[in-house]
Design a protein around this motif. Sequence first.
Motif, PDB file in Angstrom:
ATOM      1  N   SER A  22       0.813  -1.219   0.000  1.00 27.57           N
ATOM      2  CA  SER A  22       0.000   0.000   0.000  1.00 27.57           C
ATOM      3  C   SER A  22       0.847   1.269   0.000  1.00 27.57           C
ATOM      4  O   SER A  22       0.333   2.350  -0.210  1.00 27.57           O
ATOM      5  N   GLY A  23       2.131   1.142   0.246  1.00 26.33           N
ATOM      6  CA  GLY A  23       3.034   2.294   0.248  1.00 26.33           C
ATOM      7  C   GLY A  23       4.389   1.884   0.793  1.00 26.33           C
ATOM      8  O   GLY A  23       4.622   0.722   1.127  1.00 26.33           O
ATOM      9  N   TRP A  24       5.294   2.875   0.881  1.00 19.66           N
ATOM     10  CA  TRP A  24       6.655   2.580   1.332  1.00 19.66           C
ATOM     11  C   TRP A  24       6.691   2.077   2.768  1.00 19.66           C
ATOM     12  O   TRP A  24       7.504   1.221   3.113  1.00 19.66           O
ATOM     13  N   SER A  25       5.816   2.581   3.639  1.00 25.75           N
ATOM     14  CA  SER A  25       5.824   2.127   5.034  1.00 25.75           C
ATOM     15  C   SER A  25       5.518   0.638   5.119  1.00 25.75           C
ATOM     16  O   SER A  25       6.169  -0.103   5.863  1.00 25.75           O
ATOM     17  N   ALA A  26       4.534   0.184   4.363  1.00 24.32           N
ATOM     18  CA  ALA A  26       4.183  -1.241   4.353  1.00 24.32           C
ATOM     19  C   ALA A  26       5.333  -2.074   3.792  1.00 24.32           C
ATOM     20  O   ALA A  26       5.652  -3.151   4.321  1.00 24.32           O
ATOM     21  N   TYR A  27       5.974  -1.573   2.749  1.00 23.70           N
ATOM     22  CA  TYR A  27       7.105  -2.285   2.137  1.00 23.70           C
ATOM     23  C   TYR A  27       8.264  -2.403   3.128  1.00 23.70           C
ATOM     24  O   TYR A  27       8.803  -3.490   3.357  1.00 23.70           O
ATOM     25  N   LEU A  28       8.640  -1.275   3.730  1.00 25.03           N
ATOM     26  CA  LEU A  28       9.735  -1.277   4.704  1.00 25.03           C
ATOM     27  C   LEU A  28       9.439  -2.201   5.877  1.00 25.03           C
ATOM     28  O   LEU A  28      10.302  -2.961   6.321  1.00 25.03           O
ATOM     29  N   SER A  29       8.220  -2.134   6.365  1.00 26.12           N
ATOM     30  CA  SER A  29       7.843  -2.946   7.510  1.00 26.12           C
ATOM     31  C   SER A  29       7.970  -4.434   7.201  1.00 26.12           C
ATOM     32  O   SER A  29       8.519  -5.197   7.995  1.00 26.12           O
ATOM     33  N   GLN A  30       7.481  -4.842   6.043  1.00 27.61           N
ATOM     34  CA  GLN A  30       7.578  -6.263   5.700  1.00 27.61           C
ATOM     35  C   GLN A  30       9.031  -6.687   5.512  1.00 27.61           C
ATOM     36  O   GLN A  30       9.448  -7.739   6.014  1.00 27.61           O
ATOM     37  N   LYS A  31       9.813  -5.893   4.815  1.00 30.65           N
ATOM     38  CA  LYS A  31      11.208  -6.265   4.553  1.00 30.65           C
ATOM     39  C   LYS A  31      12.026  -6.315   5.845  1.00 30.65           C
ATOM     40  O   LYS A  31      12.831  -7.232   6.037  1.00 30.65           O
ATOM     41  N   MET A  32      11.820  -5.356   6.729  1.00 36.03           N
ATOM     42  CA  MET A  32      12.545  -5.386   8.008  1.00 36.03           C
ATOM     43  C   MET A  32      12.061  -6.557   8.858  1.00 36.03           C
ATOM     44  O   MET A  32      12.852  -7.221   9.518  1.00 36.03           O
ATOM     45  N   GLY A  33      10.761  -6.828   8.833  1.00 33.92           N
ATOM     46  CA  GLY A  33      10.218  -7.960   9.579  1.00 33.92           C
ATOM     47  C   GLY A  33      10.760  -9.292   9.094  1.00 33.92           C
ATOM     48  O   GLY A  33      11.018 -10.205   9.892  1.00 33.92           O
ATOM     49  N   PHE A  49      11.516  14.366  10.039  1.00 35.10           N
ATOM     50  CA  PHE A  49      10.094  14.694  10.054  1.00 35.10           C
ATOM     51  C   PHE A  49       9.218  13.475   9.804  1.00 35.10           C
ATOM     52  O   PHE A  49       8.078  13.437  10.219  1.00 35.10           O
ATOM     53  N   ASN A  50       9.733  12.486   9.091  1.00 34.78           N
ATOM     54  CA  ASN A  50       8.884  11.364   8.697  1.00 34.78           C
ATOM     55  C   ASN A  50       9.282  10.091   9.430  1.00 34.78           C
ATOM     56  O   ASN A  50       9.933   9.228   8.865  1.00 34.78           O
ATOM     57  N   THR A  51       8.880   9.992  10.686  1.00 37.01           N
ATOM     58  CA  THR A  51       9.112   8.743  11.413  1.00 37.01           C
ATOM     59  C   THR A  51       7.963   7.762  11.176  1.00 37.01           C
ATOM     60  O   THR A  51       7.895   6.725  11.812  1.00 37.01           O
ATOM     61  N   GLY A  52       7.075   8.087  10.252  1.00 41.12           N
ATOM     62  CA  GLY A  52       5.943   7.215   9.953  1.00 41.12           C
ATOM     63  C   GLY A  52       6.357   5.825   9.523  1.00 41.12           C
ATOM     64  O   GLY A  52       5.707   4.834   9.866  1.00 41.12           O
ATOM     65  N   HIS A  53       7.447   5.733   8.773  1.00 41.78           N
ATOM     66  CA  HIS A  53       7.938   4.420   8.345  1.00 41.78           C
ATOM     67  C   HIS A  53       8.348   3.590   9.562  1.00 41.78           C
ATOM     68  O   HIS A  53       8.002   2.413   9.677  1.00 41.78           O
ATOM     69  N   THR A  54       9.077   4.218  10.463  1.00 43.96           N
ATOM     70  CA  THR A  54       9.541   3.513  11.655  1.00 43.96           C
ATOM     71  C   THR A  54       8.367   3.149  12.559  1.00 43.96           C
ATOM     72  O   THR A  54       8.324   2.057  13.126  1.00 43.96           O
ATOM     73  N   LYS A  55       7.408   4.049  12.685  1.00 41.21           N
ATOM     74  CA  LYS A  55       6.210   3.745  13.474  1.00 41.21           C
ATOM     75  C   LYS A  55       5.516   2.495  12.928  1.00 41.21           C
ATOM     76  O   LYS A  55       5.081   1.633  13.687  1.00 41.21           O
ATOM     77  N   ARG A  56       5.416   2.394  11.613  1.00 42.59           N
ATOM     78  CA  ARG A  56       4.756   1.232  10.994  1.00 42.59           C
ATOM     79  C   ARG A  56       5.545  -0.048  11.265  1.00 42.59           C
ATOM     80  O   ARG A  56       4.969  -1.100  11.579  1.00 42.59           O
ATOM     81  N   ILE A  57       6.858   0.021  11.169  1.00 44.01           N
ATOM     82  CA  ILE A  57       7.685  -1.158  11.455  1.00 44.01           C
ATOM     83  C   ILE A  57       7.445  -1.621  12.892  1.00 44.01           C
ATOM     84  O   ILE A  57       7.294  -2.812  13.150  1.00 44.01           O
ATOM     85  N   LEU A  58       7.376  -0.673  13.826  1.00 40.36           N
ATOM     86  CA  LEU A  58       7.143  -1.014  15.235  1.00 40.36           C
ATOM     87  C   LEU A  58       5.744  -1.579  15.461  1.00 40.36           C
ATOM     88  O   LEU A  58       5.562  -2.496  16.258  1.00 40.36           O
ATOM     89  N   GLU A  59       4.756  -1.039  14.780  1.00 48.05           N
ATOM     90  CA  GLU A  59       3.387  -1.559  14.907  1.00 48.05           C
ATOM     91  C   GLU A  59       3.305  -3.002  14.441  1.00 48.05           C
ATOM     92  O   GLU A  59       2.664  -3.839  15.070  1.00 48.05           O
TER      93      GLU A  59
END
Length: 142
Positions: A22-33, A49-59
């Motif tokens: 659905s976007g870069w946050s979802a991609y990063l989260s799956q790859k790091m997971g 400013f954009n810790t949204g990616h990291t927040k998604r990985i943590l979620e």
Amino acid sequence: MVNLREFEPLRIAAGKPPAEFSGWSAYLSQKMGEALADGSTFLDVGGGFNTGHTKRILEDNPSFTAHCVDLLDRRENIPSNLIYTQGDACSLPFKTETFDGVYSKSFFSHVWDQDLALDEQARILKEGGTLLLMDESLLNPE
């Protein structure tokens, strides 16, 4: 200087994320997971400013511990399980081999010495760790 051939990259990506995400946050989260074991510690370099990616990985990976380092102090609206450090990516304020994973997204076009910043990311990465770089400037240096 870091020899990227020594690392097994997940992917160096530019443009849009693959269609199944659905976007870069979802991609990063799956790859790091996929790349990191439960209980791993990772660093977001230049998240600012954009810790949204990291927040998604943590979620998506609640056993992870996350750190973010940025040149400016941008501690507003960050979750309590994200440790924020103000620092220079060309002289990271962490001990050698601290993190299981290190990632940066759209970072290298903003740093004054790309080679030094990459060396620093490799230095703080544990042996066998995951280095995930996503930046258009790696593919188009102009």
